[in-house]
Design a protein around this motif. Structure first.
Motif, PDB file in Angstrom:
ATOM      1  N   CYS A 294      41.419 -22.174  40.761  1.00  0.00           N
ATOM      2  CA  CYS A 294      41.840 -22.989  39.602  1.00  0.00           C
ATOM      3  C   CYS A 294      40.607 -23.456  38.812  1.00  0.00           C
ATOM      4  O   CYS A 294      40.442 -23.730  37.615  1.00  0.00           O
ATOM      5  N   ALA A 295      39.370 -23.724  39.428  1.00  0.00           N
ATOM      6  CA  ALA A 295      38.158 -24.008  38.789  1.00  0.00           C
ATOM      7  C   ALA A 295      38.056 -22.959  38.009  1.00  0.00           C
ATOM      8  O   ALA A 295      37.149 -23.045  36.818  1.00  0.00           O
ATOM      9  N   ALA A 296      38.008 -21.683  38.357  1.00  0.00           N
ATOM     10  CA  ALA A 296      37.753 -20.480  37.501  1.00  0.00           C
ATOM     11  C   ALA A 296      38.491 -20.326  36.243  1.00  0.00           C
ATOM     12  O   ALA A 296      38.083 -20.239  35.271  1.00  0.00           O
ATOM     13  N   ARG A 297      39.901 -20.745  36.589  1.00  0.00           N
ATOM     14  CA  ARG A 297      40.856 -20.572  35.387  1.00  0.00           C
ATOM     15  C   ARG A 297      40.329 -21.498  34.248  1.00  0.00           C
ATOM     16  O   ARG A 297      40.496 -21.349  33.148  1.00  0.00           O
ATOM     17  N   ASP A 298      39.836 -22.745  34.683  1.00  0.00           N
ATOM     18  CA  ASP A 298      39.442 -23.950  34.047  1.00  0.00           C
ATOM     19  C   ASP A 298      38.262 -23.316  32.944  1.00  0.00           C
ATOM     20  O   ASP A 298      37.994 -24.064  32.000  1.00  0.00           O
ATOM     21  N   ARG A 299      37.393 -22.313  33.301  1.00  0.00           N
ATOM     22  CA  ARG A 299      36.507 -21.780  32.508  1.00  0.00           C
ATOM     23  C   ARG A 299      36.829 -20.838  31.806  1.00  0.00           C
ATOM     24  O   ARG A 299      36.033 -20.164  31.020  1.00  0.00           O
ATOM     25  N   ALA A 300      38.183 -20.390  31.768  1.00  0.00           N
ATOM     26  CA  ALA A 300      38.717 -19.338  30.830  1.00  0.00           C
ATOM     27  C   ALA A 300      38.333 -19.265  29.430  1.00  0.00           C
ATOM     28  O   ALA A 300      38.100 -20.364  28.867  1.00  0.00           O
ATOM     29  N   HIS A 301      37.905 -18.182  28.881  1.00  0.00           N
ATOM     30  CA  HIS A 301      37.759 -18.216  27.385  1.00  0.00           C
ATOM     31  C   HIS A 301      39.079 -17.386  26.816  1.00  0.00           C
ATOM     32  O   HIS A 301      39.315 -16.014  26.990  1.00  0.00           O
ATOM     33  N   ALA A 302      40.019 -18.251  26.567  1.00  0.00           N
ATOM     34  CA  ALA A 302      41.245 -17.710  26.168  1.00  0.00           C
ATOM     35  C   ALA A 302      41.944 -18.186  25.008  1.00  0.00           C
ATOM     36  O   ALA A 302      42.972 -18.835  24.800  1.00  0.00           O
ATOM     37  N   PRO A 303      40.930 -18.354  23.711  1.00  0.00           N
ATOM     38  CA  PRO A 303      41.300 -19.031  22.445  1.00  0.00           C
ATOM     39  C   PRO A 303      42.466 -18.331  21.715  1.00  0.00           C
ATOM     40  O   PRO A 303      43.085 -18.913  20.984  1.00  0.00           O
ATOM     41  N   TYR A 304      42.829 -17.232  22.035  1.00  0.00           N
ATOM     42  CA  TYR A 304      43.672 -16.480  21.312  1.00  0.00           C
ATOM     43  C   TYR A 304      45.120 -16.654  21.826  1.00  0.00           C
ATOM     44  O   TYR A 304      46.364 -16.974  21.217  1.00  0.00           O
ATOM     45  N   SER A 305      45.121 -16.296  23.178  1.00  0.00           N
ATOM     46  CA  SER A 305      46.478 -16.246  23.891  1.00  0.00           C
ATOM     47  C   SER A 305      46.810 -17.689  24.522  1.00  0.00           C
ATOM     48  O   SER A 305      47.771 -18.182  24.830  1.00  0.00           O
TER      49      SER A 305
END
Ligand code: THU
Length: 130
Positions: A10-21
């Protein structure tokens, strides 16, 4: 251990770079050393150049010197749990075995645990080349 893996993913997910999807994904992997490696998806303006959370986590495991995947947990942002995409199933296979456990999580926790063989039956792996 699963709680710890879930929190790490969850902590990793919160750092995702997903501006498109806008679909953030996190993955946490236990290596043979017992350490946990995490990763998020990293998208790119040139869409096909983005990569998955599992791929980031596998890169972290390899860079730390581990060579085996003992357990994997993947979490997204949707109520529907995220299963690893086809390409990531094969990437996991490289460092895992057919009996390796894959936990599939939604934001409120693990929904299902399965083996890699359930996700990628009759898989092709490193042993096929020896
Ligand atoms: N994604 C992952 O990170 N892992 C998966 O196994 C499924 C898909 C990401 C890729 C893309 O950034 C976003 O989710 C939407 O497909």
């Amino acid at each position: 251990m699963t709680d710890e893996l879930f929190a790490a993913a969850c902590a990793a997910r919160d750092r995702a770079h997903a501006p498109y999807s806008k679909f953030k994904v996190g993955a946490a992997i236990v290596g043979e050393s017992g350490r946990i490696f995490t990763g998020c998806n990293v998208e790119n303006a040139a869409y096909p150049e983005g990569w998955c959370a599992e791929t980031s986590a596998i890169a972290a495991l390899v860079m730390a010197g581990d060579t085996k995947i003992i357990e994997v947990l993947v979490v997204g942002i949707s109520p529907e749990p995220v299963t690893p995409c086809g390409g990531c199933r094969q990437r996991i296979r490289e460092f895992a075995t057919p009996t390796t456990t894959i936990h599939i999580a939604a934001p409120d926790g693990v929904q299902q645990s399965m083996t890699l063989a359930d996700l990628l039956p009759q898989s092709f792996g490193p042993d096929n080349l020896s």
